[in-house]
Scaffold this motif. Sequence first.
Motif, PDB file in Angstrom:
ATOM      1  N   VAL A  43      37.190  47.892  30.026  1.00 28.25           N
ATOM      2  CA  VAL A  43      37.690  47.297  30.222  1.00 28.25           C
ATOM      3  C   VAL A  43      37.698  46.274  31.278  1.00 28.25           C
ATOM      4  N   PRO A  44      36.588  45.318  32.231  1.00 26.13           N
ATOM      5  CA  PRO A  44      36.865  45.189  33.383  1.00 26.13           C
ATOM      6  C   PRO A  44      38.289  44.262  33.391  1.00 26.13           C
ATOM      7  N   ARG A  45      39.113  44.391  35.009  1.00 25.67           N
ATOM      8  CA  ARG A  45      39.930  43.410  34.599  1.00 25.67           C
ATOM      9  C   ARG A  45      40.703  42.497  35.918  1.00 25.67           C
ATOM     10  N   THR A  46      41.136  41.519  35.315  1.00 27.08           N
ATOM     11  CA  THR A  46      40.638  39.836  36.962  1.00 27.08           C
ATOM     12  C   THR A  46      42.579  40.606  36.466  1.00 27.08           C
ATOM     13  N   VAL A  94      38.977  49.013  34.432  1.00 24.18           N
ATOM     14  CA  VAL A  94      38.212  48.527  36.583  1.00 24.18           C
ATOM     15  C   VAL A  94      38.574  47.421  36.727  1.00 24.18           C
ATOM     16  N   ALA A  95      39.049  47.658  38.059  1.00 21.13           N
ATOM     17  CA  ALA A  95      39.594  46.502  38.534  1.00 21.13           C
ATOM     18  C   ALA A  95      38.625  45.291  38.609  1.00 21.13           C
ATOM     19  N   THR A  96      38.526  43.932  38.940  1.00 17.16           N
ATOM     20  CA  THR A  96      37.344  43.463  39.373  1.00 17.16           C
ATOM     21  C   THR A  96      38.237  42.144  40.380  1.00 17.16           C
ATOM     22  N   MET A  97      39.489  42.519  40.784  1.00 12.78           N
ATOM     23  CA  MET A  97      39.680  41.625  41.788  1.00 12.78           C
ATOM     24  C   MET A  97      41.000  41.858  42.092  1.00 12.78           C
ATOM     25  N   SER A  98      41.709  41.847  42.953  1.00 10.74           N
ATOM     26  CA  SER A  98      42.635  42.677  44.197  1.00 10.74           C
ATOM     27  C   SER A  98      43.770  41.249  44.073  1.00 10.74           C
ATOM     28  N   PRO A 158      33.587  49.380  42.794  1.00  9.38           N
ATOM     29  CA  PRO A 158      34.405  50.813  42.143  1.00  9.38           C
ATOM     30  C   PRO A 158      33.210  52.463  42.590  1.00  9.38           C
ATOM     31  N   PRO A 159      33.801  52.971  42.358  1.00  9.92           N
ATOM     32  CA  PRO A 159      33.016  54.332  42.537  1.00  9.92           C
ATOM     33  C   PRO A 159      32.196  54.480  42.330  1.00  9.92           C
ATOM     34  N   SER A 160      30.974  55.143  43.026  1.00 11.80           N
ATOM     35  CA  SER A 160      29.945  55.381  42.726  1.00 11.80           C
ATOM     36  C   SER A 160      29.752  55.556  41.470  1.00 11.80           C
ATOM     37  N   ALA A 210      36.560  37.729  34.415  1.00 13.14           N
ATOM     38  CA  ALA A 210      35.838  38.998  34.140  1.00 13.14           C
ATOM     39  C   ALA A 210      34.223  39.119  34.287  1.00 13.14           C
ATOM     40  N   VAL A 211      33.439  38.799  33.604  1.00 13.59           N
ATOM     41  CA  VAL A 211      31.670  39.099  33.620  1.00 13.59           C
ATOM     42  C   VAL A 211      31.266  38.905  34.900  1.00 13.59           C
ATOM     43  N   ARG A 212      31.654  38.276  35.682  1.00 15.78           N
ATOM     44  CA  ARG A 212      31.055  37.165  37.201  1.00 15.78           C
ATOM     45  C   ARG A 212      31.033  38.753  38.069  1.00 15.78           C
ATOM     46  N   ASN A 213      32.388  39.144  38.251  1.00 18.45           N
ATOM     47  CA  ASN A 213      33.038  39.657  39.043  1.00 18.45           C
ATOM     48  C   ASN A 213      32.582  41.599  39.014  1.00 18.45           C
ATOM     49  N   MET A 214      32.818  42.044  37.612  1.00 15.54           N
ATOM     50  CA  MET A 214      32.694  42.918  37.520  1.00 15.54           C
ATOM     51  C   MET A 214      31.046  43.524  37.773  1.00 15.54           C
ATOM     52  N   ILE A 215      29.678  42.260  37.103  1.00 17.21           N
ATOM     53  CA  ILE A 215      28.665  42.428  37.534  1.00 17.21           C
ATOM     54  C   ILE A 215      27.584  42.471  39.140  1.00 17.21           C
ATOM     55  N   GLY A 216      28.790  41.672  39.419  1.00 14.16           N
ATOM     56  CA  GLY A 216      29.045  41.746  41.189  1.00 14.16           C
ATOM     57  C   GLY A 216      29.265  42.646  41.445  1.00 14.16           C
ATOM     58  N   ILE A 217      30.137  43.807  41.437  1.00 16.45           N
ATOM     59  CA  ILE A 217      30.623  44.713  42.256  1.00 16.45           C
ATOM     60  C   ILE A 217      29.936  45.689  41.813  1.00 16.45           C
ATOM     61  N   ALA A 218      29.886  46.016  40.255  1.00 14.42           N
ATOM     62  CA  ALA A 218      28.778  47.244  39.567  1.00 14.42           C
ATOM     63  C   ALA A 218      27.447  47.547  39.251  1.00 14.42           C
TER      64      ALA A 218
END
Length: 522
Positions: free
Chosen positions: A244-247, A268-272, A412-414, A435-443
Amino acid sequence: MTQSDPESTTAVGSVTFVAYGPGDPGLISHAGVRELLSADVLVVDSDAMIDDLALVGVEPTARVVEVNGDEVEQLRGVAEDGLRVVRLAGGDFFSDTRHRDTLTRILAEKRLRTHLIPGVSPWTAALSYGGISPVEVVTTCDATAGLPADWPESKVLIIRASDASIAEVAAAGGKRHGGDGEVLEMRGLGTTSQLSRLTTWKGLDVAPCGTDRFLLVGDAVADTVQDRLDWFESKPLFDWKVLVPRTKDEVRELAEHLSRYGATTEVVATMSIEPPRTEAGMEKAVRGIVDGRFLWLVFTSPHSVAAIIERLAEYGLDSRALAGIQLAAVGRGTVEALAKVGIKPDLVPLEGDTARDLALEFPAFDELIDPMNRVLVPTADVSVTELVEGLGNLGWEVEEVTAYRTVRAAPPPSEMRERIKTGLFDAVVFTSSTAVRNMIGIAGKPHAASIIAAIGPATAEACRLHGLRVDVMAEAPSFEALAAGLARFADQRRFERLAQGLPDTKPSQRRRRRRDPRAKGK
């Protein structure tokens, strides 16, 4: 004891033994939670127990220490400083023979006030999670420290074995019942990775597995095991690993719904959350609260609660400064954040948990009874237009202030990124377009084997724009509907696979192609 007796001046606290599980931290009792939340010191087997409790909404504020050395001396040393100590253990502390020495010594000394909050016994849990019908006589045997001299006899015999003792138990069981005698083996009792299998004594795998095993044997087991109820492992999402990607929003409620269907959830946190770029707006807002400029204060997230409470603390104030102001809150997480500081909101939407839902239920301004018409709405750096416009149409003068900023989180960690990209998650559940945009952007993009679930049409469209196949879309924009939709999909997938003669495997259990070593470097 006289006044001069040195022991009379010693501060003596208490030790409370609290148990939960086995396997599921949500099985902790109300009395156990109460003790945890009032403890000064929490003694645990490992810090992972605190993470487990957080998943079910229990977040103790006590100092946490891991058990070490002589447990009795450790508990006594802390408690005799006058502190309330809670010793947390999985299963039931009283009926677990590995804790017998600790409990016996503490009780025998009579130096400390001692309490015990029972947990779910692993013996009854083995029957319940194993789906074995109750019988008249059940015998238990804790063989984690070795077998007794005589093999127990019963209609149902439950043997608990550790990695260190399983080989001895298997040999003794084979000798007593024959190598081909049937035994029901259970691992990971009460967790969503529980494994139950009917095997034989000679077929038992005695290699270390990192967890205790429960072996059920006897005439009653043999008679009923083929027709056992199997309510636990037949859940539609049993043993599914769901990401669950969390914003900025709390997703604990979603995790709870998924767990009811058998899934294990990882977030997985996608936003701080960051402070606002300038402090002037919040300073003016807090002065307005203190000066009584607002009739209503509307909280739209747990972060807005934290921002206001933290700013009040900088002025030497606490939640009592909000007395006299009517409070409205959106979402379960926001209500819980207020409860942690001793506040119960005056208005929470009865239907839905969005800012729009609040605007639909907010009272209209009445100049005959309302002394003022000003409403303060602390939010993120994204305007809640529907709420502001809705309150404005009701006659309120809304002052919106940026209480915090939302920025994309660090990757997130490798190891986590690798699990996402290689399809080790059975499903990825998106709760917003962000959540979609951020997770794909960071992971990166989830593997094509992972099932993709979206909470609504906008989120589904964001998935498709990023090249993701949407398998599930919730029938309503709620966490409950989202979890139910994924469960229905899993049920239908299982039905179709079995109808085609395919094995009932999870999405992550696909056959992986081996790379040709000759292709290395190409």
